[in-house]
Design an enzyme around this catalytic site. Structure first.
Site, PDB file in Angstrom:
ATOM      1  N   TYR A   1     -12.612  -2.295  -3.721  1.00 49.79           N
ATOM      2  CA  TYR A   1     -13.236  -2.228  -2.349  1.00 49.79           C
ATOM      3  C   TYR A   1     -14.691  -2.028  -2.402  1.00 49.79           C
ATOM      4  O   TYR A   1     -15.123  -1.704  -1.367  1.00 49.79           O
ATOM      5  CB  TYR A   1     -12.350  -1.094  -1.562  1.00 49.79           C
ATOM      6  CG  TYR A   1     -11.033  -1.292  -1.121  1.00 49.79           C
ATOM      7  CD1 TYR A   1     -11.052  -2.678  -0.252  1.00 49.79           C
ATOM      8  CD2 TYR A   1      -9.946  -0.783  -1.596  1.00 49.79           C
ATOM      9  CE1 TYR A   1      -9.412  -2.850   0.008  1.00 49.79           C
ATOM     10  CE2 TYR A   1      -8.676  -1.050  -1.179  1.00 49.79           C
ATOM     11  CZ  TYR A   1      -8.640  -2.095  -0.216  1.00 49.79           C
ATOM     12  OH  TYR A   1      -7.301  -2.306   0.252  1.00 49.79           O
TER      13      TYR A   1
ATOM     14  N   ASN B   1      -2.109   0.419   6.674  1.00 48.96           N
ATOM     15  CA  ASN B   1      -1.835  -0.848   7.053  1.00 48.96           C
ATOM     16  C   ASN B   1      -0.951  -1.469   6.239  1.00 48.96           C
ATOM     17  O   ASN B   1      -0.617  -2.896   6.415  1.00 48.96           O
ATOM     18  CB  ASN B   1      -2.812  -1.826   7.725  1.00 48.96           C
ATOM     19  CG  ASN B   1      -3.769  -2.023   6.554  1.00 48.96           C
ATOM     20  OD1 ASN B   1      -3.777  -1.677   5.520  1.00 48.96           O
ATOM     21  ND2 ASN B   1      -4.739  -2.895   7.214  1.00 48.96           N
TER      22      ASN B   1
ATOM     23  N   GLU C   1      -9.624 -10.956  -7.538  1.00 46.32           N
ATOM     24  CA  GLU C   1      -8.702  -9.669  -7.172  1.00 46.32           C
ATOM     25  C   GLU C   1      -7.394 -10.192  -8.081  1.00 46.32           C
ATOM     26  O   GLU C   1      -7.127  -8.866  -8.898  1.00 46.32           O
ATOM     27  CB  GLU C   1      -8.321  -9.848  -5.777  1.00 46.32           C
ATOM     28  CG  GLU C   1      -9.296  -9.661  -5.048  1.00 46.32           C
ATOM     29  CD  GLU C   1      -8.887  -9.527  -3.345  1.00 46.32           C
ATOM     30  OE1 GLU C   1      -9.709  -9.390  -2.405  1.00 46.32           O
ATOM     31  OE2 GLU C   1      -7.879  -9.656  -3.099  1.00 46.32           O
TER      32      GLU C   1
ATOM     33  N   HIS D   1      -2.303  -5.456   1.552  1.00 48.29           N
ATOM     34  CA  HIS D   1      -3.506  -6.009   1.506  1.00 48.29           C
ATOM     35  C   HIS D   1      -3.266  -7.476   1.165  1.00 48.29           C
ATOM     36  O   HIS D   1      -2.325  -7.915   0.350  1.00 48.29           O
ATOM     37  CB  HIS D   1      -4.400  -5.367   0.393  1.00 48.29           C
ATOM     38  CG  HIS D   1      -5.506  -6.211   0.013  1.00 48.29           C
ATOM     39  ND1 HIS D   1      -6.770  -6.335   0.790  1.00 48.29           N
ATOM     40  CD2 HIS D   1      -5.669  -7.077  -1.083  1.00 48.29           C
ATOM     41  CE1 HIS D   1      -7.605  -7.246   0.190  1.00 48.29           C
ATOM     42  NE2 HIS D   1      -7.152  -7.734  -0.993  1.00 48.29           N
TER      43      HIS D   1
ATOM     44  N   LYS E   1       0.992  -1.244   0.030  1.00 47.70           N
ATOM     45  CA  LYS E   1       0.120   0.003  -0.147  1.00 47.70           C
ATOM     46  C   LYS E   1       0.835   1.227   0.067  1.00 47.70           C
ATOM     47  O   LYS E   1       2.111   1.090   0.337  1.00 47.70           O
ATOM     48  CB  LYS E   1      -1.062  -0.017   1.138  1.00 47.70           C
ATOM     49  CG  LYS E   1      -1.900  -1.144   1.189  1.00 47.70           C
ATOM     50  CD  LYS E   1      -3.032  -1.062   2.148  1.00 47.70           C
ATOM     51  CE  LYS E   1      -3.834  -2.298   2.033  1.00 47.70           C
ATOM     52  NZ  LYS E   1      -4.918  -2.034   3.142  1.00 47.70           N
TER      53      LYS E   1
HETATM   54  P1  CMP Z   1      -7.373  -4.304   3.471  1.00 44.17           P
HETATM   55  O1  CMP Z   1      -7.384  -5.682   3.675  1.00 44.17           O
HETATM   56  O2  CMP Z   1      -7.064  -3.822   2.514  1.00 44.17           O
HETATM   57  O3  CMP Z   1      -9.238  -4.452   3.291  1.00 44.17           O
HETATM   58  C1  CMP Z   1     -10.110  -3.258   3.529  1.00 44.17           C
HETATM   59  C2  CMP Z   1      -9.152  -2.246   4.265  1.00 44.17           C
HETATM   60  O4  CMP Z   1      -9.928  -1.342   4.817  1.00 44.17           O
HETATM   61  C3  CMP Z   1      -8.268  -2.648   5.281  1.00 44.17           C
HETATM   62  O5  CMP Z   1      -7.255  -3.532   4.761  1.00 44.17           O
HETATM   63  C4  CMP Z   1      -7.956  -1.360   5.860  1.00 44.17           C
HETATM   64  O6  CMP Z   1      -6.876  -0.765   5.071  1.00 44.17           O
HETATM   65  C5  CMP Z   1      -9.087  -0.568   5.892  1.00 44.17           C
HETATM   66  N1  CMP Z   1      -9.756  -0.381   6.885  1.00 44.17           N
HETATM   67  C6  CMP Z   1     -10.312  -1.749   7.621  1.00 44.17           C
HETATM   68  N2  CMP Z   1     -11.093  -1.143   8.941  1.00 44.17           N
HETATM   69  C7  CMP Z   1     -11.106   0.219   8.831  1.00 44.17           C
HETATM   70  C8  CMP Z   1     -11.386   1.113   9.935  1.00 44.17           C
HETATM   71  N3  CMP Z   1     -12.171   0.632  10.859  1.00 44.17           N
HETATM   72  N4  CMP Z   1     -11.028   2.428   9.575  1.00 44.17           N
HETATM   73  C9  CMP Z   1     -10.427   2.806   8.347  1.00 44.17           C
HETATM   74  N5  CMP Z   1      -9.803   1.696   7.643  1.00 44.17           N
HETATM   75  C10 CMP Z   1     -10.353   0.399   7.700  1.00 44.17           C
END
Ligand code: CMP
Length: 139
Positions: free
Chosen positions: A50, A113, A127, A116, A10
């Site tokens: 998403y 984070n 995906e 993904h 990311k």
């Molecule tokens: P990802 O595995 O890419 O799938 C969805 C993404 O949404 C997740 O990782 C985070 O980057 C984001 N995400 C999930 N929960 C939250 C949250 N409570 N607030 C903001 N971002 C979130």
């Protein structure tokens, strides 16, 4: 069985020049990069990717974040690849992630984070198809 999964490094990670460090952790976990490209995601691509989260309160911010800089999309291959990748990534929220995981080591927060990973084999196939042509996968 040897299977494939889909991964994204990311924008928070590419911005800090962690593409290699993250990929090394994936490789050390027994995954092989069989496709990889660095892209600037468009708004349309992020929203489509998403779409399952579009009713969530964080959807808009998540799409802002995912288009805030380059990402590296990858296809990973290995024994039980979906689970193997999820194990090395760690929990979505780095505060909950185990020591030694990518998110514990690198993530800035629950949104930024660092990585993904597909949550099922079925979603992995969807995906992978979303970002790659068949001829871009070289096992
Ligand atoms: P990802 O595995 O890419 O799938 C969805 C993404 O949404 C997740 O990782 C985070 O980057 C984001 N995400 C999930 N929960 C939250 C949250 N409570 N607030 C903001 N971002 C979130």
């Amino acid at each position: 069985a040897v299977t494939r999964t889909f991964s994204i490094i990311k924008p928070d990670a590419t911005r800090r020049n962690l593409t290699g460090a993250v990929t090394k952790m994936l490789e050390d976990a027994g995954l092989r990069v069989v496709a990889s490209k660095r892209i600037q995601m468009t708004r349309e691509q992020a929203e489509g990717f998403y779409a399952v989260h579009k009713e969530r309160p964080f959807f808009g911010e998540l799409c802002d974040f995912m288009t805030s800089g380059p990402v590296v999309v990858q296809v990973l291959e290995g024994e039980d690849a979906v689970k193997r990748n999820r194990d090395v990534m760690g929990a979505t929220n780095p505060a909950d992630a185990d020591e030694g995981t990518i998110r514990k080591t690198f993530a800035e927060g629950i949104e930024a984070n660092s990585v993904h990973g597909s949550d099922s084999e079925e979603n992995a196939a969807i995906e992978i198809d979303y970002f790659f042509d068949k001829n871009e996968l070289v096992g």
